[in-house]
Design an enzyme around this catalytic site. Structure first.
Site: not given
Length: 272
Positions: A148, A55, A107-108
């Site tokens: 990513h 997560v 989080t981004a």
């Protein structure tokens, strides 16, 4: 006994969990593996759907009543933060803009909200990760928040980096950037046992990288080998094997700051 295990199809996750998912770690149960983007696993974990699951660290305040944070297997690091991308280089802030993001508890997105607090966007829309860069390139959104492998490929879409949120975070705190966490369901998994399993899976991945290559590439879909190698090299690092003091400090700093801004519920220090 079979346990449910969920993580993304991204190369860092398939690389790390190859041994565990394929029964190569001695003494483990069988695993029923689900591959899903982190926005999906964040939501599913809130419903308690998986025994072990990857997560976002930003989602932990909604999950730690049911799950225990494991000190390994996740994604933290330096120089690996999310990017805010634009097509129009005249755009210098998100104020009044429309932005595509990969999830509202990623989080981004939390980092973007902290970074743009003084000049927030007009509208934010959740868009599947793979569709964000094409949508910004088409002009559907003024900006896109990506993670990513996008940091290696965004130029191919004619896009430009308005901000590297990892650089911003590291410059502001001196800490690594906490991206993805591995958590274990409190009622169904022994966290010490699960930690040992994952550490061994990571050890095997590093010991024989070629062994997982076919599996990694099969789930990376159209990502070429060079990008896959860059991806793994950046996101699988010393923090994958052990969060350590810096890793725990980074998670605590992110959640403490976000709670102070009213962006997430207050959370007991996860490194305690």
């Amino acid at each position: 006994m079979t346990l449910s295990l969920a993580f993304s199809p991204c190369p860092n996750d398939t690389f790390v969990f190859h041994a565990l998912a394929h029964g190569l770690v001695p003494g483990t149960p069988a695993f029923d593996v689900t591959y899903a983007d982190v926005d999906v696993t964040n939501t599913a974990a809130e419903r308690g759907e998986f025994d072990l699951v990857k997560v976002s660290y930003a989602a932990l305040p909604w999950l730690l009543d049911q799950y225990t944070l494991l000190p390994c297997g996740g994604a933290l690091g330096r120089g690996c933060g999310p990017l805010v991308l634009v097509k129009d280089q005249a755009i210098t802030s998100l104020e009044g803009r429309t932005v595509a993001v990969p999830g509202d508890r990623t989080t981004a997105y939390l980092l973007m909200r902290l970074w743009s607090a003084g000049a927030p966007p007009k509208r934010v829309e959740i868009v599947p990760f793979a569709e964000i860069m094409p949508a910004v390139a088409r002009g559907q959104f003024d900006a896109g928040l990506v993670i990513h492998e996008a940091r290696f490929t965004f130029q191919r879409h004619g896009l430009h980096a308005l901000a590297d949120l990892g650089e911003w975070w590291e410059g502001d705190t001196g800490l690594p950037i906490p991206l993805g966490a591995i958590i274990a369901h409190r009622d169904r998994v022994d966290p010490e046992q699960a930690t040992a399993w994952i550490k061994e899976s990571v050890r095997q991945a590093w010991a024989d990288p070629a062994r997982s290559r076919g599996y990694v590439l099969a789930h990376a879909q159209e990502m070429e080998q060079s990008v896959v190698d860059q991806h793994i090299g950046l996101y699988v690092n010393e923090f994958t094997s052990s969060l350590g003091p810096d890793g725990h400090a980074a998670v605590d700093a992110l959640l403490t700051r976000a709670a102070a801004e009213g962006l997430v519920p207050a959370t007991p220090l996860v490194g305690a």
